[in-house]
Scaffold this active site. Sequence first.
Site, short mmCIF file in Angstrom:
data_model
loop_
_atom_site.label_atom_id
_atom_site.label_comp_id
_atom_site.label_asym_id
_atom_site.label_seq_id
_atom_site.Cartn_x
_atom_site.Cartn_y
_atom_site.Cartn_z
CG ASP A 1 36.99 136.62 99.52
OD1 ASP A 1 37.94 137.38 99.78
OD2 ASP A 1 35.86 137.03 99.25
CG ASP B 1 38.47 141.36 96.79
OD1 ASP B 1 38.79 142.12 95.86
OD2 ASP B 1 38.28 141.75 97.96
#
Length: 240
Positions: free
Chosen positions: A161, A159
């Site tokens: 972040d 991901d």
Amino acid sequence: MRVCAAAPFEMSSAAEAAEASAEANDVRWRPHDLLRLQCLRPFDDEPAWVRDAFARAPYAVVRRALGANGFVAIGVRGAGRAQRYGTWAHADDIVNVVSPESLQQAQPADARRALPSFIALAALQRDACAALTTFVWGPTGSAGFELATQTPSVTEASDLDLLIRTPEPLARNAARALFEHLQTLAQRIGIRVDAQLETLAGGVALAEWAAGKTRVLARHASGPHLVADPWAVAVQDGGA
């Protein structure tokens, strides 16, 4: 095996230290900052991988936990998602502090630029009209760690972040616009973008605040708290 070392101090002294730190506005290190350490002192029941991980990259991330005078709560990253270890650093061992916002325009090695997380970050960096331009923000997680340490940490499945500093209240409609902008980017690239707002009450997921929930979870040094307004509620021990 522990995932977090036992605190090397009495917790009552930690609360007193947090109160004193709040009064002094000590912001030398904040949650999500990366600390370069000259050494990592061992604790009982430390996982076997920790020494190798620290040898590869002598950095740790500041985590949300109360600490006594002279100690900082940190997290050590290993090679995989399962390798995360919460421990404690001595303030005297800190060589340098890298904040997420200092990495806002940082670039990965050329051979790593095609990874989805870095593609998404590059899109945010070059978009002068993006919703993020009015905020102080930066990458955290694997992307932030790799940019700060130049140690490969991002994978194809990582991901992106983000930490967004919001010392002033963020209107719900502005939060929704920001969330939708990030979601559109994430869907186009095919990854997940996870943004956290840093508020007076602690860390709040942008997705929760944008969703218009009556109360949202604020992650604070003293523990998670459900709050109606993260800017109207400052947890009393001051350890945001």
